[in-house]
Write an enzyme that holds these catalytic residues in place. Structure first.
Site, PDB file in Angstrom:
ATOM      1  N   TYR A  80       0.839  -1.212   0.000  1.00 42.45           N
ATOM      2  CA  TYR A  80       0.000   0.000   0.000  1.00 42.45           C
ATOM      3  C   TYR A  80       0.866   1.251   0.000  1.00 42.45           C
ATOM      4  O   TYR A  80       0.609   2.203  -0.714  1.00 42.45           O
ATOM      5  CB  TYR A  80      -0.932   0.014   1.221  1.00 42.45           C
ATOM      6  CG  TYR A  80      -1.924   1.146   1.154  1.00 42.45           C
ATOM      7  CD1 TYR A  80      -3.159   0.959   0.543  1.00 42.45           C
ATOM      8  CD2 TYR A  80      -1.612   2.409   1.655  1.00 42.45           C
ATOM      9  CE1 TYR A  80      -4.062   2.004   0.440  1.00 42.45           C
ATOM     10  CE2 TYR A  80      -2.507   3.461   1.546  1.00 42.45           C
ATOM     11  CZ  TYR A  80      -3.733   3.259   0.949  1.00 42.45           C
ATOM     12  OH  TYR A  80      -4.628   4.299   0.836  1.00 42.45           O
ATOM     13  N   PHE A 132      -8.551  20.995 -24.623  1.00 47.35           N
ATOM     14  CA  PHE A 132      -8.830  19.565 -24.674  1.00 47.35           C
ATOM     15  C   PHE A 132     -10.026  19.308 -23.758  1.00 47.35           C
ATOM     16  O   PHE A 132     -10.184  19.970 -22.733  1.00 47.35           O
ATOM     17  CB  PHE A 132      -7.629  18.698 -24.280  1.00 47.35           C
ATOM     18  CG  PHE A 132      -7.969  17.245 -24.449  1.00 47.35           C
ATOM     19  CD1 PHE A 132      -8.110  16.718 -25.727  1.00 47.35           C
ATOM     20  CD2 PHE A 132      -8.257  16.435 -23.368  1.00 47.35           C
ATOM     21  CE1 PHE A 132      -8.517  15.392 -25.898  1.00 47.35           C
ATOM     22  CE2 PHE A 132      -8.659  15.115 -23.540  1.00 47.35           C
ATOM     23  CZ  PHE A 132      -8.789  14.593 -24.814  1.00 47.35           C
ATOM     24  N   THR A 133     -10.839  18.339 -24.131  1.00 40.60           N
ATOM     25  CA  THR A 133     -12.138  18.114 -23.479  1.00 40.60           C
ATOM     26  C   THR A 133     -12.030  18.023 -21.951  1.00 40.60           C
ATOM     27  O   THR A 133     -12.642  18.814 -21.231  1.00 40.60           O
ATOM     28  CB  THR A 133     -12.789  16.837 -24.038  1.00 40.60           C
ATOM     29  OG1 THR A 133     -11.853  15.763 -23.938  1.00 40.60           O
ATOM     30  CG2 THR A 133     -13.182  17.022 -25.502  1.00 40.60           C
ATOM     31  N   ASP A 223       0.696  19.993 -20.680  1.00 44.08           N
ATOM     32  CA  ASP A 223       0.020  18.715 -20.911  1.00 44.08           C
ATOM     33  C   ASP A 223       0.950  17.901 -21.807  1.00 44.08           C
ATOM     34  O   ASP A 223       1.000  18.086 -23.018  1.00 44.08           O
ATOM     35  CB  ASP A 223      -1.335  18.947 -21.578  1.00 44.08           C
ATOM     36  CG  ASP A 223      -2.068  17.633 -21.837  1.00 44.08           C
ATOM     37  OD1 ASP A 223      -1.417  16.561 -21.806  1.00 44.08           O
ATOM     38  OD2 ASP A 223      -3.278  17.672 -22.082  1.00 44.08           O
ATOM     39  N   LYS A 266      -0.797   7.301 -23.466  1.00 43.82           N
ATOM     40  CA  LYS A 266      -0.430   7.616 -24.854  1.00 43.82           C
ATOM     41  C   LYS A 266       1.065   7.375 -25.039  1.00 43.82           C
ATOM     42  O   LYS A 266       1.515   6.248 -25.143  1.00 43.82           O
ATOM     43  CB  LYS A 266      -0.822   9.055 -25.191  1.00 43.82           C
ATOM     44  CG  LYS A 266      -2.320   9.273 -25.419  1.00 43.82           C
ATOM     45  CD  LYS A 266      -3.087   9.433 -24.163  1.00 43.82           C
ATOM     46  CE  LYS A 266      -4.466  10.019 -24.379  1.00 43.82           C
ATOM     47  NZ  LYS A 266      -5.238  10.044 -23.130  1.00 43.82           N
ATOM     48  N   ARG A 390     -14.488  14.429 -33.629  1.00 46.11           N
ATOM     49  CA  ARG A 390     -13.860  15.536 -32.916  1.00 46.11           C
ATOM     50  C   ARG A 390     -14.374  16.807 -33.582  1.00 46.11           C
ATOM     51  O   ARG A 390     -13.722  17.413 -34.409  1.00 46.11           O
ATOM     52  CB  ARG A 390     -12.332  15.486 -32.996  1.00 46.11           C
ATOM     53  CG  ARG A 390     -11.728  14.330 -32.226  1.00 46.11           C
ATOM     54  CD  ARG A 390     -11.404  14.608 -30.771  1.00 46.11           C
ATOM     55  NE  ARG A 390     -12.465  14.354 -29.823  1.00 46.11           N
ATOM     56  CZ  ARG A 390     -12.257  13.958 -28.557  1.00 46.11           C
ATOM     57  NH1 ARG A 390     -11.045  13.711 -28.119  1.00 46.11           N
ATOM     58  NH2 ARG A 390     -13.257  13.812 -27.725  1.00 46.11           N
TER      59      ARG A 390
HETATM   60  N1  F0G Z   1      -4.717  15.578 -22.487  1.00 45.91           N
HETATM   61  C1  F0G Z   1      -4.722  15.155 -23.749  1.00 45.91           C
HETATM   62  C2  F0G Z   1      -4.015  15.934 -24.792  1.00 45.91           C
HETATM   63  C3  F0G Z   1      -5.398  13.965 -24.080  1.00 45.91           C
HETATM   64  O1  F0G Z   1      -5.385  13.551 -25.341  1.00 45.91           O
HETATM   65  C4  F0G Z   1      -6.069  13.252 -23.062  1.00 45.91           C
HETATM   66  C5  F0G Z   1      -6.824  12.046 -23.370  1.00 45.91           C
HETATM   67  C6  F0G Z   1      -6.037  13.747 -21.754  1.00 45.91           C
HETATM   68  C7  F0G Z   1      -5.348  14.919 -21.500  1.00 45.91           C
HETATM   69  C8  F0G Z   1      -6.752  13.069 -20.623  1.00 45.91           C
HETATM   70  O2  F0G Z   1      -6.090  11.944 -20.222  1.00 45.91           O
HETATM   71  O3  F0G Z   1      -7.696  10.101 -20.761  1.00 45.91           O
HETATM   72  O4  F0G Z   1      -5.710   9.717 -19.298  1.00 45.91           O
HETATM   73  O5  F0G Z   1      -7.624  11.038 -18.476  1.00 45.91           O
HETATM   74  N2  F0G Z   1      -7.167  11.753 -24.528  1.00 45.91           N
HETATM   75  C9  F0G Z   1      -7.845  10.555 -24.970  1.00 45.91           C
HETATM   76  C10 F0G Z   1      -8.093  10.654 -26.443  1.00 45.91           C
HETATM   77  C11 F0G Z   1      -9.063  10.205 -24.186  1.00 45.91           C
HETATM   78  O6  F0G Z   1      -8.729   9.741 -26.980  1.00 45.91           O
HETATM   79  O7  F0G Z   1      -7.656  11.607 -27.078  1.00 45.91           O
HETATM   80  P1  F0G Z   1      -6.824  10.618 -19.672  1.00 45.91           P
END
Ligand code: F0G
Length: 466
Positions: A80, A132-133, A223, A266, A390
């Site tokens: 842990y 980014f989303t 990021d 990634k 997208r």
């Molecule tokens: N930043 C970028 C540029 C991303 O592409 C993603 C995730 C995240 C942050 C968030 O990271 O998913 O580990 O919580 N991108 C995925 C995609 C979901 O399909 O582009 P995560």
């Protein structure tokens, strides 16, 4: 015998690995795919993986790990507290990225949550090189407003600027003048820029940004989800970097920033994991305290020990020039084949995928009929290849007016997992896109019939208009 030394320049991008284990895939019929698509509400996120042939939904968590990474999984120290694997990961982050302090998280958005909560106050403003989303959502949930300060070229799929991820410093300066530097806790910088089509930022631009933000007391939060891919483009395109290794360029990028969020799913070649990395000891102290509330103890942050070991090894593999050359090479192969057939895609070809310009592909489908969503559905129906929208669905709604955000870019992303598919798979993708292109007049768009509150693209449902 003696031969003139051949440089890589004259060789194909072929992979620096061979296959040791394969995963069998099911081939589906048109009728099976039609049924699956209707059940999924025309949203490729809602398809079951077993109904997919070539999965280009995302490059996130879909990489094939190496034999070394799998061997590392067996070395998981699942204590842990104080897992040995955490210390290996910390060492790798320091060695390859140069950040001083590591806070592990279950994936990227866990790190985004923590840094947003720590740095953003209600009413603050967060500029970035395109949204980014998940990143923007966490900034908004913390009380901030996101502002896009990427160069205009990034919003034009045809523009072949080599660094479409660059920041327009005039846009940043205008925000500083309007709101004051004290209302801008940090600039959010992505390497590479996902929503712009996997486009890089240059070191020259990042250096200028560093100078400007230092003068105004503003931090840069990086990021770094695809930082090695960005470094590869710098090596190819930026003056003075051809002779540097990707690993050296990665360090130079990181050294220009104050901290980073990482989705290790990634670049870092693992199926799950992420972290927040920082240089400031006080901020680190606060982040390390917060991680125990939301993710897990500060020596695992939501990951198993074995996941951290695989990540530590993956980070080292991810900055090898040979690896990145083949990774980006495969994406460029697909992009260039589509370009040769005049399929409208974002140019230049990005690092992690090929982005089809759905506005040009389906010129008669207006944006409120979700052309990219409809095109992704059509590609699946044709061949079982899963891609992702997208565009307007991903862009969500305006916080104040409640209307759809209408992004300039309306794209279908063909995202290439790392070390997974072959060149023949890429050829099948081209065949399917060409088939759908021939039949594009039959695609009339979609109607949204269910819309969730957050990150609607993941779970929204649609009906066909044709
Ligand atoms: N930043 C970028 C540029 C991303 O592409 C993603 C995730 C995240 C942050 C968030 O990271 O998913 O580990 O919580 N991108 C995925 C995609 C979901 O399909 O582009 P995560």
């Amino acid at each position: 015998m003696d031969l003139k030394v051949n440089t890589h320049r004259h060789r194909s991008w072929a992979e620096p690995w061979r296959v040791k284990m394969v995963e069998l895939l099911k081939m589906t019929t048109y009728e099976e795919r039609k049924k699956a698509l209707v059940e999924a509400g025309y949203n490729t996120f809602l398809l079951r993986s077993r109904d997919v042939y070539i999965d280009l939904l995302t490059d996130s968590g879909t990489s094939a790990m190496s034999d070394r990474q799998w061997a590392g999984m067996m070395l998981g120290d699942e204590a842990y507290a104080g897992s040995e694997n955490f210390y290996h990961l910390e060492e790798a982050v320091k060695k390859y990225y140069g950040y001083k302090y590591l806070v592990p998280t279950h994936q990227g958005r866990g790190a985004e949550h923590i840094i947003s909560k720590l740095l953003i106050k209600q009413g603050d403003h967060v500029p970035g090189n395109m949204y980014f989303t998940t990143t923007r959502l966490h900034q908004e949930l913390a009380g901030g407003t996101f502002h896009d300060i990427i160069i205009d070229e990034a919003h034009d799929p045809e523009n072949e600027h080599p660094f479409k991820g660059n920041v327009d410093l005039n846009k940043l300066d205008a925000l500083v003048k309007e709101y004051g530097a004290h209302r801008i806790p940090y600039v959010s910088i992505a390497t590479t820029v996902n929503m712009a089509g996997g486009q890089p930022i240059s070191l020259a631009n990042l250096r200028e940004l560093r100078e400007y933000t230092r003068k105004h007391g503003i931090l840069i939060i990086h990021d770094m989800t695809r930082v090695a891919e960005n470094a590869w483009f710098i090596k190819q395109r930026e003056e003075g970097y051809a002779g540097k290794s990707v690993a050296e360029i990665v360090r130079e990028i990181c050294d220009l920033t104050d901290g980073a969020t990482m989705s290790a799913k990634k670049d870092a070649l693992v199926n799950i994991g992420g972290f927040l990395a920082l240089n400031d000891p006080d901020l680190f102290d606060r982040a390390r305290n917060m991680v125990v509330v939301y993710e897990g103890l500060h020596t695992y942050g939501g990951m198993a020990g074995r996941d951290m070991e695989a990540m530590a090894i993956g980070i080292g593999e991810s900055v090898h020039d040979d690896h990145i050359r083949a990774r980006v090479g495969q994406v460029e192969y697909l992009g260039n084949r589509l370009l040769a057939h005049d399929i409208p895609i974002v140019k230049p070809v990005g690092s992690h995928g090929v982005f089809i310009d759905a506005k040009k592909f389906l010129p008669t489908v207006s944006q409120d009929k979700f052309p990219a969503q409809a095109l992704a559905a059509a590609i699946y129906l044709d061949s079982g290849i899963r891609t992702m929208e997208r565009g307007i669905v991903s862009a969500g709604r305006n916080k104040k007016t409640g209307d759809h955000n209408y992004p300039k870019l309306e794209l279908v992303r063909l995202t290439i997992p790392r070390r997974v598919y072959t060149q023949a798979h890429m050829d099948v993708v081209v065949e399917s896109i060409l088939e759908v292109y021939d039949q594009r007049s039959r695609i009339k768009g979609l109607k949204m019939v269910y819309e969730p509150k957050y990150l609607r693209f993941f779970q929204a449902r649609f009906d066909s208009l044709s």
